[in-house]
Design a protein around this motif. Structure first.
Motif, short mmCIF file in Angstrom:
data_model
loop_
_atom_site.label_atom_id
_atom_site.label_comp_id
_atom_site.label_asym_id
_atom_site.label_seq_id
_atom_site.Cartn_x
_atom_site.Cartn_y
_atom_site.Cartn_z
N UNK A 1 0.81 -1.21 0.00
CA UNK A 1 0.00 0.00 0.00
C UNK A 1 0.85 1.27 0.00
N UNK A 2 1.87 1.40 0.85
CA UNK A 2 2.71 2.61 0.80
C UNK A 2 3.41 2.80 -0.55
N UNK A 3 3.80 1.70 -1.17
CA UNK A 3 4.48 1.82 -2.46
C UNK A 3 3.53 2.35 -3.52
N UNK A 4 2.28 1.88 -3.50
CA UNK A 4 1.29 2.38 -4.45
C UNK A 4 1.02 3.87 -4.22
N UNK A 5 0.92 4.24 -2.96
CA UNK A 5 0.69 5.65 -2.63
C UNK A 5 1.86 6.51 -3.08
N UNK A 6 3.10 6.04 -2.86
CA UNK A 6 4.28 6.79 -3.28
C UNK A 6 4.31 6.96 -4.79
N UNK A 7 3.90 5.94 -5.54
CA UNK A 7 3.87 6.04 -7.00
C UNK A 7 2.89 7.10 -7.44
N UNK A 8 1.68 7.12 -6.78
CA UNK A 8 0.69 8.14 -7.14
C UNK A 8 1.20 9.55 -6.85
N UNK A 9 1.89 9.69 -5.72
CA UNK A 9 2.44 11.00 -5.39
C UNK A 9 3.51 11.43 -6.40
N UNK A 10 4.37 10.52 -6.82
CA UNK A 10 5.39 10.83 -7.82
C UNK A 10 4.75 11.28 -9.11
N UNK A 11 3.64 10.63 -9.50
CA UNK A 11 2.96 11.01 -10.74
C UNK A 11 2.36 12.40 -10.60
N UNK A 12 1.77 12.69 -9.43
CA UNK A 12 1.20 14.01 -9.20
C UNK A 12 2.29 15.08 -9.20
N UNK A 13 3.43 14.77 -8.58
CA UNK A 13 4.55 15.71 -8.55
C UNK A 13 5.06 15.98 -9.96
N UNK A 14 5.12 14.93 -10.79
CA UNK A 14 5.60 15.10 -12.17
C UNK A 14 4.68 16.04 -12.94
N UNK A 15 3.35 15.87 -12.73
CA UNK A 15 2.39 16.75 -13.40
C UNK A 15 2.54 18.18 -12.92
N UNK A 16 2.66 18.34 -11.60
CA UNK A 16 2.83 19.68 -11.03
C UNK A 16 4.14 20.31 -11.49
N UNK A 17 5.21 19.51 -11.62
CA UNK A 17 6.49 20.04 -12.08
C UNK A 17 6.40 20.54 -13.50
N UNK A 18 5.68 19.81 -14.34
CA UNK A 18 5.50 20.27 -15.73
C UNK A 18 4.73 21.58 -15.77
N UNK A 19 3.69 21.66 -14.93
CA UNK A 19 2.91 22.90 -14.88
C UNK A 19 3.75 24.05 -14.37
N UNK A 20 4.57 23.76 -13.35
CA UNK A 20 5.44 24.80 -12.81
C UNK A 20 6.43 25.30 -13.86
N UNK A 21 7.07 24.36 -14.57
CA UNK A 21 8.05 24.74 -15.59
C UNK A 21 7.41 25.59 -16.68
N UNK A 22 6.17 25.25 -17.04
CA UNK A 22 5.47 26.00 -18.08
C UNK A 22 5.20 27.43 -17.62
N UNK A 23 4.75 27.56 -16.36
CA UNK A 23 4.47 28.89 -15.82
C UNK A 23 5.75 29.71 -15.69
N UNK A 24 6.83 29.06 -15.20
CA UNK A 24 8.09 29.77 -15.02
C UNK A 24 8.63 30.26 -16.35
N UNK A 25 8.49 29.41 -17.39
CA UNK A 25 8.98 29.80 -18.72
C UNK A 25 8.24 31.02 -19.26
N UNK A 26 7.02 31.22 -18.80
CA UNK A 26 6.25 32.39 -19.23
C UNK A 26 6.49 33.60 -18.34
N UNK A 27 6.66 33.35 -17.03
CA UNK A 27 6.80 34.45 -16.07
C UNK A 27 8.19 35.08 -16.12
N UNK A 28 9.24 34.25 -16.15
CA UNK A 28 10.61 34.77 -16.04
C UNK A 28 10.96 35.81 -17.09
N UNK A 29 10.63 35.58 -18.39
CA UNK A 29 10.96 36.62 -19.38
C UNK A 29 10.22 37.93 -19.13
#
Length: 275
Positions: free
Chosen positions: A29-57
């Motif tokens: 069960x903890x391993x499944x939960x950790x996998x879900x969290x990693x997937x959510x973090x990956x999605x959030x990281x992509x969203x963050x990178x997209x926003x940063x690429x627009x904001x920084x310039x």
């Protein structure tokens, strides 16, 4: 996660076969939960990178440096120059480094003549074995850069120190003689400058050469504004030096008693019986 093996963690404990099965079941069960969290973090990281690429310039457009007046930026650039020595032709320090930050800074540095008026030149001497084509190519490149550097100084007075023996360096400096203000060289032969007349160096205020003999006396030593002269005490008499003694305020000659330097017109006149 509550684990019955907490007291065993971080130790060299070797679990039994039954305990191995228990641990594997405990981790499902903890391993499944950790996998879900990693997937959510990956999605959030992509969203963050997209926003940063627009904001920084856009943030860059708000930089105070972009809104400074040109003359203020030029003063900042000039303040970046070394204060205890002349600049060297190096990409690791001002003014060359400033021109490598961005295209606008390069344009400003090239349009600021004061950045290019002080220079220390080091040449590449030939090895003892004879001429070397590689050294020749590097000397030619250095001469080209030297000419380009001084051309950027506009019509301002120049302060130049030369370390080396290449005639090409002296010849490259000839077209700029009218703007020489301070010249220092370790070269013992100044033959390429033998045709320079005193009228050709109207801005020259000081000259330094390591040794001086009658074969190195130049008419330009009588430049109308020369007030400082440095050399070693060579095979000559001071009275024959082609200098305007009455206007000298600083005279240094190695070979005189330690600490016996002349730094005023009266001192110089008294020492050498100059009227």
């Amino acid at each position: 996660m509550i684990s019955p093996f907490t007291s065993r963690l971080g130790m060299n404990y070797c679990p039994s076969d039954d305990e191995l099965l228990q641990i594997e079941a405990l981790l499902v069960e903890p391993s499944l939960r950790l996998k879900r969290l990693d997937e959510e973090i990956a999605v959030l990281q992509q969203e963050r990178d997209f926003l940063a690429a627009s904001i920084d310039p856009h943030k860059a457009l708000l930089s105070p440096m972009r809104h400074l007046p040109l003359d203020v930026i030029q003063e900042i650039f000039v303040a970046c120059l070394p204060t205890h020595r002349s600049c060297v032709m190096s990409a690791t320090e001002a003014p060359v480094l400033l021109g490598r930050i961005c295209s606008s800074w390069r344009a400003i540095s090239l349009a600021t003549p004061r950045l290019w008026t002080r220079l220390h030149v080091v040449d590449l001497s030939q090895p003892r074995g004879g001429p070397n084509p590689l050294v020749d190519a590097k000397v030619a490149q250095r001469v080209e850069v030297l000419n380009m550097w001084l051309s950027r100084s506009g019509e301002l007075p120049l302060s130049i120190s030369i370390y080396g023996t290449a005639r090409d360096l002296l010849q490259t400096l000839l077209p700029f003689a009218a703007r020489w203000q301070h010249i220092q060289t370790v070269q013992h032969s100044l033959e390429p400058w033998s045709r320079i007349a005193e009228a050709d160096v109207p801005m020259l205020e000081s000259f330094a050469i390591p040794s001086l003999g009658q074969d190195n006396w130049l008419a330009m030593f009588r430049g109308p504004r020369i007030s400082g002269f440095t050399t070693s005490a060579g095979d000559f008499t001071t009275g024959n030096l082609p200098l305007r003694w009455h206007q000298l305020t600083a005279l240094q000659m190695e070979g005189f008693p330690r600490g016996d330097s002349m730094t005023s017109q009266k001192n110089i006149a008294d020492r050498f019986k100059v009227p």
